[in-house]
Motif scaffolding. Structure first.
Motif, PDB file in Angstrom:
ATOM      1  N   UNK A 203      20.418  20.170  -2.122  1.00  0.00           N
ATOM      2  CA  UNK A 203      20.157  20.016  -0.679  1.00  0.00           C
ATOM      3  C   UNK A 203      20.315  18.550  -0.280  1.00  0.00           C
ATOM      4  N   UNK A 204      19.833  17.664  -1.170  1.00  0.00           N
ATOM      5  CA  UNK A 204      19.969  16.219  -0.889  1.00  0.00           C
ATOM      6  C   UNK A 204      21.450  15.807  -0.885  1.00  0.00           C
ATOM      7  N   UNK A 205      22.190  16.250  -1.900  1.00  0.00           N
ATOM      8  CA  UNK A 205      23.611  15.859  -1.985  1.00  0.00           C
ATOM      9  C   UNK A 205      24.398  16.421  -0.791  1.00  0.00           C
ATOM     10  N   UNK A 206      24.047  17.620  -0.373  1.00  0.00           N
ATOM     11  CA  UNK A 206      24.695  18.217   0.811  1.00  0.00           C
ATOM     12  C   UNK A 206      24.400  17.378   2.055  1.00  0.00           C
TER      13      UNK A 206
ATOM     14  N   UNK B 252       8.711   2.399   0.416  1.00  0.00           N
ATOM     15  CA  UNK B 252       7.415   3.052   0.162  1.00  0.00           C
ATOM     16  C   UNK B 252       6.870   3.756   1.407  1.00  0.00           C
ATOM     17  N   UNK B 253       7.415   3.407   2.601  1.00  0.00           N
ATOM     18  CA  UNK B 253       6.943   4.070   3.822  1.00  0.00           C
ATOM     19  C   UNK B 253       7.776   5.312   4.143  1.00  0.00           C
ATOM     20  N   UNK B 254       8.730   5.579   3.297  1.00  0.00           N
ATOM     21  CA  UNK B 254       9.601   6.741   3.507  1.00  0.00           C
ATOM     22  C   UNK B 254       9.312   7.728   2.382  1.00  0.00           C
ATOM     23  N   UNK B 255       9.102   9.002   2.743  1.00  0.00           N
ATOM     24  CA  UNK B 255       8.747   9.983   1.692  1.00  0.00           C
ATOM     25  C   UNK B 255       9.974  10.411   0.873  1.00  0.00           C
ATOM     26  N   UNK B 256      11.172   9.982   1.295  1.00  0.00           N
ATOM     27  CA  UNK B 256      12.387  10.394   0.577  1.00  0.00           C
ATOM     28  C   UNK B 256      12.393   9.844  -0.849  1.00  0.00           C
ATOM     29  N   UNK B 257      12.701  10.693  -1.807  1.00  0.00           N
ATOM     30  CA  UNK B 257      12.893  10.285  -3.208  1.00  0.00           C
ATOM     31  C   UNK B 257      14.273  10.736  -3.645  1.00  0.00           C
ATOM     32  N   UNK B 258      14.818  10.044  -4.586  1.00  0.00           N
ATOM     33  CA  UNK B 258      16.103  10.470  -5.123  1.00  0.00           C
ATOM     34  C   UNK B 258      15.825  11.655  -6.046  1.00  0.00           C
ATOM     35  N   UNK B 259      16.062  12.857  -5.542  1.00  0.00           N
ATOM     36  CA  UNK B 259      15.747  14.037  -6.339  1.00  0.00           C
ATOM     37  C   UNK B 259      16.671  14.101  -7.558  1.00  0.00           C
ATOM     38  N   UNK B 260      16.120  14.566  -8.683  1.00  0.00           N
ATOM     39  CA  UNK B 260      16.909  14.591  -9.917  1.00  0.00           C
ATOM     40  C   UNK B 260      16.887  13.258 -10.640  1.00  0.00           C
TER      41      UNK B 260
ATOM     42  N   UNK C 136      22.294   3.585   2.182  1.00  0.00           N
ATOM     43  CA  UNK C 136      21.226   4.042   3.073  1.00  0.00           C
ATOM     44  C   UNK C 136      20.220   4.927   2.322  1.00  0.00           C
ATOM     45  N   UNK C 137      20.728   5.795   1.448  1.00  0.00           N
ATOM     46  CA  UNK C 137      19.863   6.733   0.732  1.00  0.00           C
ATOM     47  C   UNK C 137      19.107   6.025  -0.381  1.00  0.00           C
ATOM     48  N   UNK C 138      19.778   5.078  -0.995  1.00  0.00           N
ATOM     49  CA  UNK C 138      19.097   4.296  -2.038  1.00  0.00           C
ATOM     50  C   UNK C 138      17.952   3.506  -1.387  1.00  0.00           C
ATOM     51  N   UNK C 139      18.237   2.919  -0.220  1.00  0.00           N
ATOM     52  CA  UNK C 139      17.200   2.149   0.483  1.00  0.00           C
ATOM     53  C   UNK C 139      16.031   3.042   0.877  1.00  0.00           C
TER      54      UNK C 139
ATOM     55  N   UNK D 106      26.393   8.261  -6.846  1.00  0.00           N
ATOM     56  CA  UNK D 106      24.975   7.963  -6.614  1.00  0.00           C
ATOM     57  C   UNK D 106      24.315   7.502  -7.912  1.00  0.00           C
ATOM     58  N   UNK D 107      24.655   8.169  -9.004  1.00  0.00           N
ATOM     59  CA  UNK D 107      24.104   7.799 -10.313  1.00  0.00           C
ATOM     60  C   UNK D 107      24.469   6.353 -10.630  1.00  0.00           C
ATOM     61  N   UNK D 108      25.730   5.990 -10.421  1.00  0.00           N
ATOM     62  CA  UNK D 108      26.182   4.624 -10.727  1.00  0.00           C
ATOM     63  C   UNK D 108      25.451   3.591  -9.892  1.00  0.00           C
TER      64      UNK D 108
END
Ligand code: CMC
Length: 429
Positions: free
Chosen positions: A274-277, A296-304, A288-291, A344-346
């Motif tokens: 869902x995240x990659x989509x 810490x104020x954003x609940x987004x985590x890099x899933x996986x 942007x997603x890495x940031x 993203x992994x890199x």
């Protein structure tokens, strides 16, 4: 003389036994600490607490080592069948030809589920999440086989329960999928392998012949082996704790399925896709997603990404990444999501935030990409994880039972109000 650790409490010295595992892992035994000192230990999330001594799975998170009963995950994933690994985890050794034939035969002949269970499925709304259905269905199996709950259950009863569970989980998982999609249910076929049978129940239709694709069957076999056990993770610890109250195996595994569903555990494979989509639809760069993941104020985590125990790499992820390339190529699938995942992994692996915290792709980062290529829909991913993890849950439940472990019941440090008198509703206003 046996090794001890010294604890000094209010000037008083307390000797605590040191326990050493077969791979030289060390633990301080604090089981008598409260009765001798009045103190308990506090460790939210059990980050540093061993709940058992287990001979099933060895995991060295610092060096990325994972072994089932002494066999490396790499060798098992390359050479074994899932049923051999299931046998290994549950009974302690790889089966010989005769043992495997008996195990296979017994599993194959328990694959049907009671016809009444169809009516349970009918009661779920269409589109119901397959994990919700699966957890309920597995718990309800105990009502069809009450001997699983009997206080005087025999070794034979336990054996039958184990074989029934391994046989029926794929049937119920495929039925959950068919119900979710409003498609006719396919019955199990005894002439197929464990994985082949599951695939025909998932993708077969009564109106046409279904031929099992060998590439898909092999990939599924490998994925199930990679997920088969992972020592005291959240769902396995749940199975052991529920089982420790002497609840039956079906209910214990049903609780494990519920624990697995969460996005921080097995549900991560669905969350990754869902995240990659979302990233693909967004179309912008990855920064942007890495940031967001670092904020810490954003609940987004890099899933996986990230793991409680692996801090250098997850050996399962290494195998799955290679398998993802192979499977997509063999099936002629070109999934743009795979390229996004690799990029993203890199980016993450070269970012200080991820390096410092030892955050690496885990088993769920690439598994969803293979599942997609195999034609498995996103909300079935965690069900696939459950299919793989089942022998681990069973082996751990069996070990807990055979070791006569006490009921799982943690302590706490109370932080609420101290004693106060009841105030009537009139006085409270
Ligand atoms: N993205 C961004 N930051 C993260 C991530 C992530 N995926 N994972 C951990 N961190 C940070 C976290 O914010 C914390 O930072 P700080 O020290 O500055 O507060 C630090 O890394 C340690 O994280 P934690 O949450 O204390 O570690 P944990 O051991 O409690 O959690 C985890 C492990 C797997 C729940 C976590 O890494 C996570 O949420 N990962 C994403 C979900 C995921 O992929 N789960 C599947 C796990 S593998 C399959 C299975 O066996 O369940």
């Amino acid at each position: 003389m046996s090794e001890t650790a010294k604890l000094i409490l209010h000037g008083q010295e307390i000797d605590l036994p040191v326990i050493t595992g077969s791979e030289n892992e060390k633990a301080i035994d604090i089981s008598k600490l409260r009765s001798t000192t009045g103190y308990i230990t506090l460790d939210p999330g059990f980050k540093n607490t061993g709940s058992t001594q287990s001979a099933i799975t060895y995991l060295d998170g610092e060096n990325g080592i994972l072994r089932y009963r002494g066999y490396s995950i790499e060798e098992l994933a390359e050479n074994a069948t899932f049923l051999e690994v299931a046998y290994l985890l549950i009974y302690g050794d790889l089966p010989n030809t005769e043992e495997l034939a008996y195990f296979d035969e017994s599993i194959t002949h328990h694959t049907l589920v009671h016809e009444n269970m169809k009516r349970f499925f009918d009661a779920f709304p269409q589109g119901a999440h397959p994990m919700g259905m699966l957890s309920s269905m597995i718990a309800s199996l105990s009502t069809f086989y009450p001997e699983s709950q009997a206080s005087n259950r025999s070794v034979t009863d336990i054996e039958k329960t184990i074989h029934r569970l391994i046989a029926k989980l794929p049937t119920l998982a495929a039925q959950a999928y068919k119900h979710n999609k409003g498609l006719p249910v396919m019955y199990p076929r005894n002439d197929q392998s464990y994985c082949g049978n599951f695939l025909q129940m998932m993708f077969g239709l009564p109106t046409e012949d279904y031929e099992v694709n060998e590439v898909v069957e092999r990939a599924l076999n490998k994925l199930l082996i990679l997920h088969a056990d992972h020592e005291q993770n959240c769902s396995t610890a749940t199975v052991r704790v529920v089982g420790s109250s002497q609840a039956n195996l079906y209910s214990s595994v049903s609780a494990g399925i519920a624990a697995l569903w969460g996005p921080l555990h097995g549900g991560a494979n669905q969350a990754v896709i869902e995240m990659l989509e979302t990233i693909r639809r967004d179309g912008g760069g990855l920064e942007k997603w890495i940031d967001k993941a670092k904020d810490k104020n954003d609940s987004f985590r890099l899933m996986g990404f990230g793991h409680r125990v692996y801090k250098n790499f997850d050996p399962r992820a290494t195998i799955i990444k290679v398998a993802a390339d192979e499977v997509l190529e063999a099936l002629g699938v070109n999934d743009p999501i795979l390229d996004i995942a690799k990029e993203l992994e890199q980016v993450a692996l070269n970012d200080e935030y991820f390096i410092q915290r030892g955050l690496y792709p885990n088993v769920d980062f690439y598994s969803g990409i293979i599942y997609r290529a195999l034609g498995i829909p996103t909300d079935m991913f965690t069900v696939m994880f459950a299919l793989g993890r089942l022998p681990g849950w069973i082996g751990q439940w069996k070990e807990m039972t055979e070791q006569s472990e006490p009921i799982g019941r943690p302590r706490q440090v109370y932080t609420g109000s101290t004693s106060r008198p009841y105030v009537s509703l009139t006085e409270r206003g």
